[in-house]
Write a protein that holds these residues in place. Structure first.
Motif, PDB file in Angstrom:
ATOM      1  N   GLU A 320       0.877  -1.099  -0.001  1.00 56.05           N
ATOM      2  CA  GLU A 320       0.089  -0.029  -0.002  1.00 56.05           C
ATOM      3  C   GLU A 320       0.850   1.202  -0.022  1.00 56.05           C
ATOM      4  O   GLU A 320       0.320   2.295  -0.613  1.00 56.05           O
ATOM      5  N   ALA A 321       2.079   1.247   0.854  1.00 60.87           N
ATOM      6  CA  ALA A 321       3.008   2.357   0.900  1.00 60.87           C
ATOM      7  C   ALA A 321       3.434   2.821  -0.722  1.00 60.87           C
ATOM      8  O   ALA A 321       3.529   3.670  -1.058  1.00 60.87           O
ATOM      9  N   LEU A 322       4.094   1.631  -1.278  1.00 59.94           N
ATOM     10  CA  LEU A 322       4.544   1.608  -2.598  1.00 59.94           C
ATOM     11  C   LEU A 322       3.638   2.125  -3.515  1.00 59.94           C
ATOM     12  O   LEU A 322       3.991   2.901  -4.429  1.00 59.94           O
ATOM     13  N   ARG A 323       2.413   1.522  -3.454  1.00 64.69           N
ATOM     14  CA  ARG A 323       1.389   1.958  -4.356  1.00 64.69           C
ATOM     15  C   ARG A 323       1.076   3.496  -4.220  1.00 64.69           C
ATOM     16  O   ARG A 323       1.182   4.257  -5.292  1.00 64.69           O
ATOM     17  N   LYS A 324       0.882   4.140  -2.876  1.00 63.04           N
ATOM     18  CA  LYS A 324       0.675   5.405  -2.707  1.00 63.04           C
ATOM     19  C   LYS A 324       1.865   6.266  -3.366  1.00 63.04           C
ATOM     20  O   LYS A 324       1.915   7.431  -3.933  1.00 63.04           O
ATOM     21  N   GLN A 329       4.237   9.917  -7.365  1.00 62.11           N
ATOM     22  CA  GLN A 329       5.377  10.236  -8.421  1.00 62.11           C
ATOM     23  C   GLN A 329       4.568  10.464  -9.626  1.00 62.11           C
ATOM     24  O   GLN A 329       5.036  11.370 -10.314  1.00 62.11           O
ATOM     25  N   VAL A 330       3.664   9.517 -10.173  1.00 65.52           N
ATOM     26  CA  VAL A 330       3.100   9.904 -11.386  1.00 65.52           C
ATOM     27  C   VAL A 330       2.394  10.899 -11.491  1.00 65.52           C
ATOM     28  O   VAL A 330       2.464  12.006 -12.474  1.00 65.52           O
TER      29      VAL A 330
END
Length: 381
Positions: A320-324, A329-330
Motif C-alpha cells: 500500500e505504501a509503494l502504491r501510494k 510520483q506519477v
C-alpha cells in the motif's frame, strides 16, 4: 435393536478400566492458544493455571519498545506436565503483537493461518501410507482475552472472534476482573453476551445434561459464568483471616484467584482441565478438523498441495505504501509535463506572433520600396 443382558463374569464391564489404562499409559496432547492485546495478563494466567512457570514474563520496561513493523508473531511454548503418573504434553500458543497498533487491519490473519496450517499439516500426515507418531499441533482451545473497559466488545474483538469461532473452540475471557466492581462486571458480561448473540459469534459449548444431577448442576454453573472473569497471580498473599492464598494485595484487601466470589478462575480451570479437556480435544477432532477437511476435500484432489494466498499484513502495508508513493510520483510527473506543455504552447504562440509581425514589417518595407522605385522611374516623352 435392544441390548441383551448377559450373565455376570464375562468382563464387558472392565472395558472402561482397560481404556483408562491405555489412556494413562499414552498420556494426552493438549494445545491451548491465548489471544489478546499486550498487558492483559496472558502469561500470568498460564502460569497460574498450571501452577508452574510455563512461560517467562516479559520485561515490562521493553513492552512498548516495539518495532515499526506491524507484525503479529506466533510463539509456541512446550511443556510436559505430570500428575499422579499421568503425563500431558502441553503446547501453549501465544500471539505477541496482536492488537498493539493503531491500524490493526488484517492483524488476525497470522493467527487464522496458523490454526488452518495445523489442520492442513495433520490432514497431509493422515493421507500418508505410514501414519505412526503423527505430529499433532491442532489448537484445542483458544482463550480470547477481552480488555476490561466496562463498555462492550471493540470492532477488532468482534472481527477476530468471528473468524476464530468457526475454526477452534473459542472461550471469551475478561482479563483483570479485579479492576471492576461486581456490578460493573455483571453489566459488562451482559453486554458481551448480547454482542456475541447479535454478531452470531460461535463460542465453545458443551452438553449440560449428565447422568447425575451434581454434574448437570456443575455444568450449568460453569456455562452461566461465560464469559469468564479472571484474576491471575502467582504470588502468595495473606488474607485478613490469616489464610495464605494466590492473589493480589490491595489497600482494601486481597483479590483471591480461587475465590468464586472474586472471579471465575476456578470455574475456567475446571472447564479446561478437570471436566472438559477430553471434550475440547474430541470436538476439535470431530467438528473443527472435519469441517476443514470436508471443505478441502471438496475443492482439492488427494495429495494436492493447498494453494496459499499471501496475506501477510506487513507485506500488504508495504504494498500500500509503494502504491501510494508510485501514484504520487506519477501525479507529480504529470503536473510537470503539463507545465512544460503550457510553456511550449506559450512559446509557440509568442514565436508565431513575432513571425507575423516580422512578416507584416517585411510587407510594409516591400510596399515602400515599390513606391520609391515608381517615383524614381523616368517619365515617357
Amino acid at each position: 435393536m435392544s441390548p441383551t443382558q448377559v450373565g455376570a463374569g464375562i468382563g464387558i464391564a472392565n472395558l472402561p478400566n482397560q481404556r483408562h489404562k491405555i489412556v494413562a499409559k499414552r498420556g494426552a496432547n493438549f494445545t491451548l492458544m491465548v489471544c489478546g492485546e499486550s498487558g492483559l495478563g496472558k502469561t500470568t494466567f498460564i502460569n497460574t493455571l498450571f501452577t508452574t512457570a510455563i512461560k517467562t514474563p516479559k520485561n515490562h520496561k521493553r513492552r512498548y519498545n516495539k518495532s515499526a513493523e506491524k507484525t503479529v508473531e506466533i510463539e509456541i511454548i512446550r511443556a510436559e506436565l505430570e500428575e499422579k503418573q499421568f503425563n500431558v504434553k502441553l503446547s501453549v500458543i501465544d500471539t505477541p503483537g496482536f492488537g498493539d497498533y493503531t491500524n490493526n487491519r488484517d492483524s488476525w490473519m497470522p493467527i487464522v493461518d496458523f490454526i488452518d496450517d495445523q489442520h492442513e499439516s495433520y490432514m497431509r500426515q493422515d493421507q500418508q501410507p505410514k501414519r505412526q507418531e503423527l505430529s499433532d499441533m491442532r489448537v484445542h482451545c483458544c482463550l480470547y482475552f477481552i480488555r476490561p473497559t466496562g463498555h462492550t466488545l471493540k470492532p477488532l474483538d468482534i472481527e477476530v472472534m468471528k473468524r476464530l469461532g468457526t475454526r477452534v473452540n473459542l472461550i471469551p475471557v475478561i482479563a483483570k476482573a479485579d479492576t471492576m466492581t461486581p456490578t460493573d462486571l455483571h453489566k459488562f458480561k451482559k453486554r458481551i453476551l448480547e454482542v456475541i448473540a447479535a454478531q452470531n459469534i460461535q463460542c465453545y459449548t458443551f452438553p449440560l445434561e449428565s447422568d447425575d444431577e451434581a454434574s448437570t448442576k456443575r455444568n450449568m454453573n460453569i456455562m452461566a459464568a461465560m464469559p469468564f472473569s479472571i484474576i491471575g497471580s502467582t504470588d502468595d498473599v495473606q488474607t485478613a483471616d490469616g489464610r495464605v492464598v494466590k492473589g493480589r494485595q490491595y489497600s482494601w484487601g486481597v483479590a483471591e484467584v480461587e475465590n468464586e466470589d472474586h472471579c471465575d478462575f476456578k470455574k475456567l480451570r475446571q472447564l479446561l482441565i478437570r471436566t472438559h479437556m477430553l471434550d475440547l480435544i474430541s470436538s476439535t477432532e470431530e467438528t473443527h478438523y472435519e469441517t476443514y477437511r470436508h471443505a478441502q476435500m471438496e475443492t482439492r484432489k488427494i495429495g494436492e498441495p493447498k494453494v496459499k494466498t499471501v496475506t501477510n499484513p506487513k507485506w500488504k502495508e508495504e504494498e500500500e505504501a509503494l502504491r501510494k508513493r508510485f501514484t504520487e510520483q506519477v501525479r507529480l510527473e504529470e503536473n510537470r509535463f503539463r507545465s512544460w506543455e503550457q510553456q511550449l504552447i506559450a512559446e509557440r504562440d509568442r514565436l508565431n506572433k513575432d513571425l507575423e509581425a516580422e512578416h507584416s514589417h517585411i510587407k510594409a518595407l516591400e510596399a515602400e520600396l515599390e513606391s520609391m522605385q515608381v517615383g524614381l522611374s523616368p517619365k515617357r516623352k
